[in-house]
Design a protein around this motif. Structure first.
Motif, mmCIF file in Angstrom:
data_model
loop_
_atom_site.group_PDB
_atom_site.id
_atom_site.type_symbol
_atom_site.label_atom_id
_atom_site.label_comp_id
_atom_site.label_asym_id
_atom_site.label_seq_id
_atom_site.Cartn_x
_atom_site.Cartn_y
_atom_site.Cartn_z
ATOM 1 N N PHE A 74 -13.931 20.935 24.639
ATOM 2 C CA PHE A 74 -13.787 22.171 23.879
ATOM 3 C C PHE A 74 -15.069 22.966 24.054
ATOM 4 N N VAL A 75 -14.935 24.216 24.517
ATOM 5 C CA VAL A 75 -16.084 25.048 24.851
ATOM 6 C C VAL A 75 -16.008 26.377 24.103
ATOM 7 N N GLU A 76 -17.160 26.986 23.903
ATOM 8 C CA GLU A 76 -17.229 28.283 23.229
ATOM 9 C C GLU A 76 -16.772 29.417 24.137
ATOM 10 N N ASP A 77 -17.178 29.346 25.422
ATOM 11 C CA ASP A 77 -16.890 30.432 26.359
ATOM 12 C C ASP A 77 -16.337 29.849 27.646
ATOM 13 N N LEU A 78 -15.033 29.908 27.799
ATOM 14 C CA LEU A 78 -14.366 29.337 28.967
ATOM 15 C C LEU A 78 -14.837 29.995 30.265
ATOM 16 N N THR A 100 -9.278 10.965 36.207
ATOM 17 C CA THR A 100 -8.649 11.682 35.105
ATOM 18 C C THR A 100 -8.467 13.156 35.414
ATOM 19 N N ASN A 101 -7.480 13.773 34.768
ATOM 20 C CA ASN A 101 -7.379 15.229 34.723
ATOM 21 C C ASN A 101 -8.444 15.700 33.743
ATOM 22 N N VAL A 102 -9.028 16.862 34.006
ATOM 23 C CA VAL A 102 -10.104 17.379 33.163
ATOM 24 C C VAL A 102 -9.704 18.762 32.665
ATOM 25 N N HIS A 103 -9.798 18.958 31.331
ATOM 26 C CA HIS A 103 -9.436 20.246 30.740
ATOM 27 C C HIS A 103 -10.643 20.868 30.071
ATOM 28 N N PHE A 104 -10.707 22.186 30.160
ATOM 29 C CA PHE A 104 -11.721 22.955 29.443
ATOM 30 C C PHE A 104 -10.959 23.934 28.567
ATOM 31 N N VAL A 105 -11.179 23.851 27.255
ATOM 32 C CA VAL A 105 -10.390 24.591 26.282
ATOM 33 C C VAL A 105 -11.283 25.493 25.435
ATOM 34 N N ARG A 112 -3.561 29.032 19.077
ATOM 35 C CA ARG A 112 -3.659 29.494 20.470
ATOM 36 C C ARG A 112 -4.932 28.979 21.121
ATOM 37 N N ILE A 113 -4.767 28.538 22.372
ATOM 38 C CA ILE A 113 -5.917 28.131 23.175
ATOM 39 C C ILE A 113 -5.808 28.742 24.567
ATOM 40 N N ARG A 114 -6.937 28.836 25.219
ATOM 41 C CA ARG A 114 -7.018 29.220 26.629
ATOM 42 C C ARG A 114 -7.466 27.974 27.360
ATOM 43 N N LEU A 115 -6.809 27.640 28.477
ATOM 44 C CA LEU A 115 -7.037 26.377 29.178
ATOM 45 C C LEU A 115 -7.298 26.608 30.655
ATOM 46 N N ARG A 116 -8.327 25.939 31.161
ATOM 47 C CA ARG A 116 -8.566 25.827 32.612
ATOM 48 C C ARG A 116 -8.568 24.345 32.927
ATOM 49 N N ILE A 117 -8.091 24.000 34.114
ATOM 50 C CA ILE A 117 -7.827 22.602 34.461
ATOM 51 C C ILE A 117 -8.468 22.237 35.794
#
Length: 184
Positions: A74-78, A100-105, A112-117
């Motif tokens: 979980f990040v402040e600024d994707l 593993t798969n790695v997510h940045f949220v 609502r979330i914004r996700l990069r993978i």
């Protein structure tokens, strides 16, 4: 496409994880019962026993499995996250027995979330159903999100629902991206 071809609103797909029931609604969206998430360290699998809501890595990510392993930060600024640089390092960290798969949220609000993978073995995709589920599960377990979450990926938006106990439901629109013919 399959539902359209067989003219049925429900199909059951066999996967390595088990049977997944897919249901089409009146708006032509498809909802998939993804099954219960695996939350114990040995089921993800991790190499040692630990609390999967805060892994001992910089950033204290969460971990779960939806039949494949997921690690969520979980990040402040994707926009400031270099997914292509950080993703492969986390994917291959010795903590993850099978990578593993790695997510940045980035949490927009409780729904609502914004996700990069960074996808295990695949690089940066436009989206991933299991990754959307893994990211939402991590946020729900941490108390950051409600039980219904809109997940915004580079390739579009889906809805993930999880009551914290049972199955995870993934819902989104579908469209064909490829047609092919197998010649024997």
């Amino acid at each position: 496409m399959l539902m359209h071809e067989i003219n049925k609103p429900t199909v059951v797909l066999r996967t390595n994880r088990g049977l997944l029931t897919c249901t089409r609604d009146a708006d032509q969206r498809v909802s998939v019962d993804m099954g219960k998430p695996l939350l114990n360290w040995q089921d993800i699998p991790l190499t040692e026993e630990m609390d999967t809501t805060a892994l001992p890595l910089s950033g204290n990510p969460t971990a779960c499995s939806m039949g494949n392993p997921h690690c969520t930060f979980f990040v402040e600024d994707l926009g400031s996250v270099d997914v292509a640089a950080i993703g492969p390092m986390i994917e291959t960290n010795p903590l993850f027995r099978n990578r593993t798969n790695v997510h940045f949220v980035q949490v927009i609000d409780r729904g609502r979330i914004r996700l990069r993978i960074w996808e295990r073995g695949g690089g940066i995709p436009l989206g991933s159903g299991s990754c959307c589920c893994g990211a939402a599960i991590g946020g729900i377990r941490r108390g950051l999100l409600d039980d219904t979450v809109e997940v915004q990926c580079d390739g579009g938006t889906v809805k993930v629902q999880w009551d914290g106990i049972g199955s995870v439901f993934l819902t989104g629109s579908v469209k064909p991206v490829f047609y092919g013919k197998i010649v024997l």
